[in-house]
Design a protein around this motif. Structure first.
Motif, PDB file in Angstrom:
ATOM      1  N   ASN A   1       0.844  -1.198   0.000  1.00 29.25           N
ATOM      2  CA  ASN A   1       0.000   0.000   0.000  1.00 29.25           C
ATOM      3  C   ASN A   1       0.879   1.247   0.000  1.00 29.25           C
ATOM      4  N   PRO A   2       1.292   1.710  -1.163  1.00 36.20           N
ATOM      5  CA  PRO A   2       2.146   2.901  -1.228  1.00 36.20           C
ATOM      6  C   PRO A   2       1.476   4.112  -0.560  1.00 36.20           C
ATOM      7  N   SER A   3       2.230   4.827   0.261  1.00 34.49           N
ATOM      8  CA  SER A   3       1.681   5.949   1.039  1.00 34.49           C
ATOM      9  C   SER A   3       1.745   7.235   0.219  1.00 34.49           C
ATOM     10  N   ILE A   4       0.911   7.305  -0.791  1.00 35.90           N
ATOM     11  CA  ILE A   4       1.010   8.380  -1.784  1.00 35.90           C
ATOM     12  C   ILE A   4       0.487   9.711  -1.250  1.00 35.90           C
ATOM     13  N   MET A   5      -0.678   9.697  -0.645  1.00 32.76           N
ATOM     14  CA  MET A   5      -1.259  10.955  -0.172  1.00 32.76           C
ATOM     15  C   MET A   5      -0.575  11.449   1.098  1.00 32.76           C
ATOM     16  N   LEU A   6      -0.088  10.528   1.902  1.00 29.07           N
ATOM     17  CA  LEU A   6       0.504  10.889   3.187  1.00 29.07           C
ATOM     18  C   LEU A   6       1.916  11.455   3.045  1.00 29.07           C
ATOM     19  N   THR A   7       2.705  10.943   2.128  1.00 26.09           N
ATOM     20  CA  THR A   7       4.114  11.325   2.036  1.00 26.09           C
ATOM     21  C   THR A   7       4.327  12.825   1.823  1.00 26.09           C
ATOM     22  N   PRO A   8       3.561  13.507   0.964  1.00 24.35           N
ATOM     23  CA  PRO A   8       3.817  14.948   0.771  1.00 24.35           C
ATOM     24  C   PRO A   8       3.578  15.807   2.004  1.00 24.35           C
ATOM     25  N   VAL A   9       2.821  15.307   2.996  1.00 28.44           N
ATOM     26  CA  VAL A   9       2.600  16.104   4.202  1.00 28.44           C
ATOM     27  C   VAL A   9       3.609  15.748   5.290  1.00 28.44           C
ATOM     28  N   CYS A  10       4.582  14.925   4.953  1.00 33.77           N
ATOM     29  CA  CYS A  10       5.687  14.600   5.861  1.00 33.77           C
ATOM     30  C   CYS A  10       6.961  14.989   5.113  1.00 33.77           C
ATOM     31  N   GLU A  11       7.366  16.236   5.242  1.00 38.01           N
ATOM     32  CA  GLU A  11       8.405  16.759   4.353  1.00 38.01           C
ATOM     33  C   GLU A  11       9.717  16.010   4.478  1.00 38.01           C
ATOM     34  N   ASN A  12       9.990  15.453   5.633  1.00 39.40           N
ATOM     35  CA  ASN A  12      11.235  14.708   5.783  1.00 39.40           C
ATOM     36  C   ASN A  12      11.292  13.536   4.811  1.00 39.40           C
ATOM     37  N   ALA A  13      10.132  12.905   4.576  1.00 37.92           N
ATOM     38  CA  ALA A  13      10.080  11.792   3.623  1.00 37.92           C
ATOM     39  C   ALA A  13      10.353  12.290   2.209  1.00 37.92           C
ATOM     40  N   LEU A  14       9.775  13.428   1.831  1.00 39.65           N
ATOM     41  CA  LEU A  14      10.041  13.993   0.505  1.00 39.65           C
ATOM     42  C   LEU A  14      11.510  14.370   0.363  1.00 39.65           C
ATOM     43  N   ARG A  15      12.056  14.940   1.438  1.00 40.28           N
ATOM     44  CA  ARG A  15      13.457  15.361   1.404  1.00 40.28           C
ATOM     45  C   ARG A  15      14.374  14.157   1.177  1.00 40.28           C
ATOM     46  N   ARG A  16      14.017  13.044   1.804  1.00 38.37           N
ATOM     47  CA  ARG A  16      14.805  11.827   1.619  1.00 38.37           C
ATOM     48  C   ARG A  16      14.476  11.110   0.319  1.00 38.37           C
ATOM     49  N   GLY A  17      13.306  11.415  -0.232  1.00 40.22           N
ATOM     50  CA  GLY A  17      12.872  10.712  -1.428  1.00 40.22           C
ATOM     51  C   GLY A  17      12.446   9.290  -1.136  1.00 40.22           C
ATOM     52  N   ILE A  18      11.974   9.050   0.102  1.00 43.91           N
ATOM     53  CA  ILE A  18      11.563   7.718   0.538  1.00 43.91           C
ATOM     54  C   ILE A  18      10.117   7.806   1.023  1.00 43.91           C
ATOM     55  N   PRO A  19       9.241   6.910   0.590  1.00 45.22           N
ATOM     56  CA  PRO A  19       7.836   6.961   1.025  1.00 45.22           C
ATOM     57  C   PRO A  19       7.697   6.925   2.541  1.00 45.22           C
ATOM     58  N   ALA A  20       6.601   7.517   3.017  1.00 44.78           N
ATOM     59  CA  ALA A  20       6.401   7.710   4.451  1.00 44.78           C
ATOM     60  C   ALA A  20       6.354   6.413   5.233  1.00 44.78           C
ATOM     61  N   TYR A  21       5.830   5.343   4.649  1.00 36.38           N
ATOM     62  CA  TYR A  21       5.704   4.097   5.395  1.00 36.38           C
ATOM     63  C   TYR A  21       6.806   3.098   5.052  1.00 36.38           C
ATOM     64  N   ALA A  22       7.828   3.546   4.343  1.00 40.48           N
ATOM     65  CA  ALA A  22       9.036   2.729   4.188  1.00 40.48           C
ATOM     66  C   ALA A  22       9.970   3.172   5.308  1.00 40.48           C
ATOM     67  N   GLU A  23      10.982   3.945   4.964  1.00 40.28           N
ATOM     68  CA  GLU A  23      11.860   4.516   5.984  1.00 40.28           C
ATOM     69  C   GLU A  23      11.967   6.018   5.783  1.00 40.28           C
TER      70      GLU A  23
END
Length: 747
Positions: free
Chosen positions: A476-498
């Protein structure tokens, strides 16, 4: 305007499911309500057919792109709700339709790769009520500050910005590029949905239409500009993320008062909206969640501290609580963050609501929350401003994901000793051989065997969970959630991976008091007093206590029950809790994070109990287990203060994911000003002593018995179950009987 709210309320209550038809809150998204315009989109059958076509066309794409296209298809084609009776919009296709062609399929694919012996163990453990392990996407908390400050178009621009950053740094590999494309597809679809809704509202001629269409136009073009737009944003993000994207949002705001404060203060100062307007918008907002009817309740919290430790409770906090009180609803549920600086008047307002029948409130103590979170590496500032998720779990704001992945029946570890590791309820060898019971010569031998069984259950559960949790983003890729967790975007890693700094998993402990009472029964009846042998006790359990009523009565009358501040019992409970924490906390998971222990039973105190055979504490087969940190039903006989002192022996602040105590009080104990002072002092005793979360039921056994016999007289009677609230009439007779039994033993 109050008259208008009450009139509109009857329509909103049928928005998500018809009130004139049967309703099962456990499958709330399987229903449709009224008010959705057929001309604005497709029905379920056509959407499902379209999703099947999409799945075939996109079968070779990465999972993130397949999911994004599916979400976009639903948002582009769902029927819309724009009603003269509501300030909030709606979508008809809100039943997680993408799951059939994406998430469920991918979960089966992942589980098919797991070792067969682990699959067999998982099935047997669930059947016997020992363990429950499953992928969890239903305890996320977004960074609401990002959502409210940027809005949906701003979040899309954030995606573009970080994609370009990774491209310039030559880190935009095909996998990362596909995920950024997926986020772009989904957020563009959200903007198209807003535009469709705006046009629909603009075409209407009712009183609320201009306000609604203006709001939707603003949200399409930028962030919310006032209180109403902020509430609409929170509602839309929740609705789309949970019902379409398949990630449940488990907090409304980073503190609903904190998130709304700047909007409310600005609106009142400028005269844009009056306090009456704001109360109206809040009422319609809260009524959405009441109408949805989530059995578990939908949470929001109030209060707490800022980064400097200053209490944030102010007029906005009181206003929200007062609006909720006026509505007389039992859902959503409210968490009140309390600390040393929380005004006594705010605590007492919440307590007064409880004693008047609103049991949807839980108090979460900041001191314990901060200690728990710093115990796994959070900074003091992160812990002070942390969010409460779900029932009473803890989250570093915008930078932590936690899966509630393992539910553990502590009583089962004790029961397995009687079968030398074989589960009496399934015949499966769940634990290691610890010797026939006649070889356990001392209570120390028996207790050691219990701990070995506990170790084995924990180890196998974590081994199984680690096998699939490292692949949550495949499922279940965390598509909608990742953009509201900027650290995940900064790392380029989905929110529910690492993608976040804290990527953790939790293990929930169920039946703590049941396990302690069972061990104390064995200690006293078998080893200390020698009134029965282990073999004889096993025979009684195999017979479900039938034919052994005298010994069962003696067991039930034993004073050595958890929750009574009995020294020997509390000592064993403290040692058992410490051992449990040492076996769970800080163990590495498969997502670069750790496991955290939680003293929370969810609904497993019933499901595990129904699958579990009789136990030495006198419990019969199928009876519920103890829940949270609370005593077994009817076993707390020395009053609320004794119960709290027993619970504090367990060191609640060391349960890194959360800890909750349920307390039942008689109405006479909290009546009047003296009762309120005593109750508030009890709450402060718990907080100052290191307590974490605490919730109350104020009940009279006589009234409960009357409510069982005459349900039509008590349609609004509320009950706090575990981490949520229900109506008394929605409990089955067995559940009602448990509350009556406990109420009869109130001291």
């Amino acid at each position: 305007m109050t008259h208008s709210i009450e009139k509109d309320r009857t329509f909103i209550e049928s928005k998500y499911h018809r009130t004139d038809e049967p309703f099962n809150p456990f499958i709330r998204m399987a229903y449709h309500g009224t008010g959705y315009a057929p001309e604005t989109g497709l029905d379920d059958l056509d959407i499902r057919s379209g999703l099947e076509v999409l799945a075939a066309e996109h079968a070779d794409l990465p999972h993130s792109l397949q999911k994004a296209h599916a979400v976009a298809y639903i948002l582009d084609n769902t029927r819309l709700y724009v009603s003269p009776h509501d300030y909030f919009v709606g979508i008809d296709a809100w039943c997680r339709m993408i799951a059939q062609t994406t998430i469920r399929k991918w979960e089966k694919d992942v589980f098919a790769t797991l070792p067969p012996e682990l699959i067999e163990f998982q099935y047997a453990a669930r059947q016997g009520g020992a363990l429950d392990m499953r992928p969890d996407y239903d305890h996320s908390v977004p960074d609401w500050q990002s959502i409210l400050s940027l809005g949906f178009p701003g979040l899309l621009q954030r995606i573009f910005h970080h994609r370009e950053h990774h491209r310039n740094a030559q880190r935009l590999n095909p996998e990362r590029a596909a995920f950024f494309d997926a986020m772009t597809i989904e957020y563009r679809a959200i903007l198209r949905l807003l535009e469709r809704m705006r046009r629909c509202a603009e075409a209407q001629l009712f009183e609320k239409s201009p306000i609604l269409s203006k709001c939707l136009a603003h949200l399409h073009d930028g962030p919310p500009t006032d209180t109403y737009e902020a509430l609409q944003t929170i509602y839309l993000f929740f609705l789309i993320c949970e019902s379409v994207d398949h990630y449940q949002v488990r907090s409304l705001g980073n503190g609903l008062d904190a998130s709304l404060r700047p909007f409310i203060q600005r609106d009142l100062a400028s005269g844009r909206w009056t306090e009456l307007h704001i109360r109206t918008f809040l009422s319609y907002f809260l009524m959405q969640f009441s109408a949805i009817g989530n059995y578990w309740g939908h949470p929001f919290y109030l209060g707490g501290s800022d980064e400097q430790g200053r209490c944030t409770v102010d007029d906005v906090s009181y206003l929200i609580l007062d609006v909720y009180d006026t509505l007389h609803i039992y859902n959503p549920k409210i968490q009140i963050k309390i600390g040393a600086g929380t005004p006594a008047a705010f605590r007492r307002k919440a307590l007064d609501m409880i004693r008047r029948g609103t049991s949807s409130i839980v108090f979460v103590c900041e001191d314990a929350m901060i200690r728990a979170m710093m115990g796994y590496g959070a900074t003091l500032q992160e812990a002070r401003t942390a969010d409460i998720s779900g029932c009473y779990e803890y989250r570093v704001r915008g930078n932590e994901n936690v899966t509630l992945s393992i539910y553990l029946n502590l009583l089962k570890a004790v029961q397995l000793v009687f079968g030398n590791g074989t589960d009496h309820d399934t015949g499966f060898q769940l634990g290691p051989p610890t010797g026939h019971i006649h070889t356990l010569q001392t209570f120390s031998d028996f207790r050691t065997a219990c701990l070995r069984q506990l170790d084995a259950l924990i180890d196998q559960a974590i081994r199984f969970t680690d096998c699939y949790e490292g692949r949550l983003e495949d499922i279940n890729p965390s598509i909608m959630l990742t953009p509201v967790c900027e650290n995940a975007l900064r790392r380029g890693i989905p929110a529910y991976a690492e993608g976040m700094s804290y990527n953790n998993s939790s293990l929930l402990c169920i039946g703590f008091a049941s396990a302690v009472d069972t061990m104390m029964t064995v200690k006293k009846m078998v080893y200390d007093e020698r009134r029965i042998t282990l073999d004889e006790l096993k025979a009684a359990l195999d017979a479900n206590w039938d034919g052994y009523e005298p010994i069962r009565r003696a067991v039930r009358r034993l004073p050595f029950k958890f929750g009574n501040h009995e020294p020997e019992t509390d000592a064993l409970a403290e040692a058992f809790s410490s051992y449990l924490l040492g076996r769970i906390n800080l163990r590495p998971n498969s997502r670069g994070g750790i496991y955290k222990a939680e003293m929370h039973a969810a609904l497993h105190f019933r499901s595990f109990g129904s699958a579990c055979g009789a136990s030495p504490d006198g419990r019969r087969q199928g009876d519920e287990l103890s829940k949270n940190a609370s005593p077994s039903v009817g076993m707390d006989r020395n009053g609320a203060t004794a119960l709290i002192l027993s619970a504090l022996k367990l060191h609640p602040q060391q349960y890194m994911e959360g800890f909750c105590l349920d307390v039942m009080l008689h109405p006479s104990a909290v009546a009047g000003e003296d009762g309120m002072k005593a109750w508030d002092a009890l709450l402060e005793t718990y907080r100052k002593g290191g307590g974490a979360s605490i919730q109350f039921n104020v009940m009279d056994a006589a009234i409960l018995r009357d409510a069982q016999e005459h349900p039509e007289r008590y349609r609004n009677l509320q009950v706090r179950v575990c981490g949520w609230n229900v109506l008394w009439n929605n409990l089955d007779p067995q559940e009602q009987a448990a509350y009556i039994e406990r109420a009869e033993n109130i001291r």
